[in-house]
Design a protein around this motif. Structure first.
Motif, PDB file in Angstrom:
ATOM      1  N   ASP A  93      32.382  26.573  59.831  1.00  0.00           N
ATOM      2  CA  ASP A  93      33.637  26.772  60.566  1.00  0.00           C
ATOM      3  C   ASP A  93      34.759  25.883  60.056  1.00  0.00           C
ATOM      4  N   ASN A  94      34.402  24.823  59.297  1.00  0.00           N
ATOM      5  CA  ASN A  94      35.442  23.926  58.794  1.00  0.00           C
ATOM      6  C   ASN A  94      36.096  24.443  57.518  1.00  0.00           C
ATOM      7  N   SER A  96      38.732  26.637  55.847  1.00  0.00           N
ATOM      8  CA  SER A  96      39.992  27.292  56.211  1.00  0.00           C
ATOM      9  C   SER A  96      40.565  28.018  54.997  1.00  0.00           C
ATOM     10  N   HIS A 107      38.813  31.619  59.149  1.00  0.00           N
ATOM     11  CA  HIS A 107      37.869  30.530  58.912  1.00  0.00           C
ATOM     12  C   HIS A 107      36.528  31.105  58.482  1.00  0.00           C
ATOM     13  N   ALA A 128      37.220  20.591  54.894  1.00  0.00           N
ATOM     14  CA  ALA A 128      37.807  19.850  56.015  1.00  0.00           C
ATOM     15  C   ALA A 128      38.872  18.868  55.547  1.00  0.00           C
TER      16      ALA A 128
END
Length: 350
Positions: A93-94, A96, A107, A128
């Motif tokens: 999920d980190n 982008s 994401h 991140a």
């Protein structure tokens, strides 16, 4: 995440909505029976099946990967294209995403987005800390869109190629149009039709408008195993164009200029260029000779004498008036490229 529908999906959505409204308005679902309603009940499912099949059978516009990081798409004017992008082996999920440096509301490893007509660009995924993990450059070419990055030469070719002899070395050049001076060559491929592409090495000229290549496996004395295929890929912003040229080295051989020597007042000779393949008895040249006025170019129309001899005797009546003696060469056994004209200038006698 809200993703706008591509145009073809909007089209089908409107058609389904219209068909649903038609069903409600006509009250097909009521209990009353009539031949008219019976016909509609039989006909409407056929329409639904057809529209579903039509939507699912639409051609894919995902494109073709020229390299692992360059996606090429051919699109119709004002079309929007659905694409799926991957962040390589990076997930979580980190992860982008950005489009041309602008943050996207996306994401994870896989994302789905829509590319508007000729509005591709650089899609990057970031960790991140903001570091780039992977990128995909999306370039588009309009279907039936006239090419205008490269200009055509006098021979109606976008790419001009020539070889000084049969040693396997050749050079190709091109010229950009005035409207697309900003375009850049971002990829090229040179192969043999026989599949011996690994033997051809190339280097780009400093000005970016020439390509010098060598087929290290080429044998001057043997028949070529297949044509050389040259493909150039140019981009201007996020639009791309590709250009191709196919040839045998024997078709693009162009001898260097000849050196003309004056033997006496009327007799001239010349020799093969030093860069020409040897032995000359095997790689023979044929010549064109003509005379023009002293103030005229060798391109001026005049009577041409074709010969395999390496000498020429100037007619006596031409001798005193001043002239240019022009000579050029071509490989004898093929219809290849003529050399540039060489000339000897003889001023008028007083």
């Amino acid at each position: 995440m809200t993703v706008p529908l591509p145009q073809q999906w909007e089209f089908h959505t409107h058609m389904y909505k219209g068909l649903f409204s038609f069903l409600v308005t006509e009250q097909i679902w009521t209990s009353g029976w009539s031949p008219y309603n019976h016909f509609k009940m039989k006909f409407i499912p056929v329409i639904l099946i057809f529209l579903t099949c039509y939507k699912n059978c639409q051609p894919s516009h995902t494109g073709t990967y020229l390299t692992p990081n360059v996606l090429l798409q051919q699109v119709r004017e004002n079309d929007s294209v659905n694409i799926n992008l991957s962040c390589g082996n990076h997930s979580g999920d980190n992860v982008s995403w950005r489009h041309n440096g602008n943050s996207m509301n996306s994401h994870g490893n896989q994302i789905h987005t829509v590319v508007k007509y000729l509005k591709g660009g650089n899609y990057t995924c970031h960790g991140a800390a903001g570091n780039i993990l992977h990128y995909t450059l999306v370039l588009q070419q309009g279907i039936e869109f006239r090419q205008n990055i490269l200009a055509k030469s006098s021979g109606s070719e976008h790419i001009t190629c020539s070889a000084r002899n049969f040693d396997g070395k050749f050079q190709c050049s091109w010229q950009k149009t005035s409207q697309r001076k900003d375009a850049e060559l971002f990829h090229f491929v040179v192969t043999r039709a026989s599949g011996q592409s690994g033997n051809i090495t190339c280097s780009m000229g400093v000005d970016g408008s020439t390509l010098s290549c060598e087929d290290t496996a080429h044998c001057p004395y043997a028949e070529e195993p297949g044509r050389i295929n040259l493909s150039l890929y140019f981009k201007s912003w996020y639009r791309y164009e590709e250009y191709h040229r196919h040839f045998f080295i024997s078709e693009i051989v162009k001898p260097d200029q000849l050196i003309i020597t004056k033997v006496n007042e009327r007799n001239f000779t010349w020799v093969y260029p030093e860069t020409w393949s040897v032995p000359s008895c095997y790689f023979q040249l044929t010549f064109e000779v003509k005379m023009v006025h002293a103030d005229q170019s060798c391109d001026h129309e005049s009577k041409i004498t074709k010969t395999n001899e390496r000498s020429f005797l100037v007619p006596n009546k031409k001798h005193r008036r001043g002239y240019k003696l022009c000579v050029r060469a071509q490989e004898e056994s093929s219809n290849s490229i003529w050399s540039d004209w060489s000339f000897h200038y003889e001023p008028p006698q007083k």
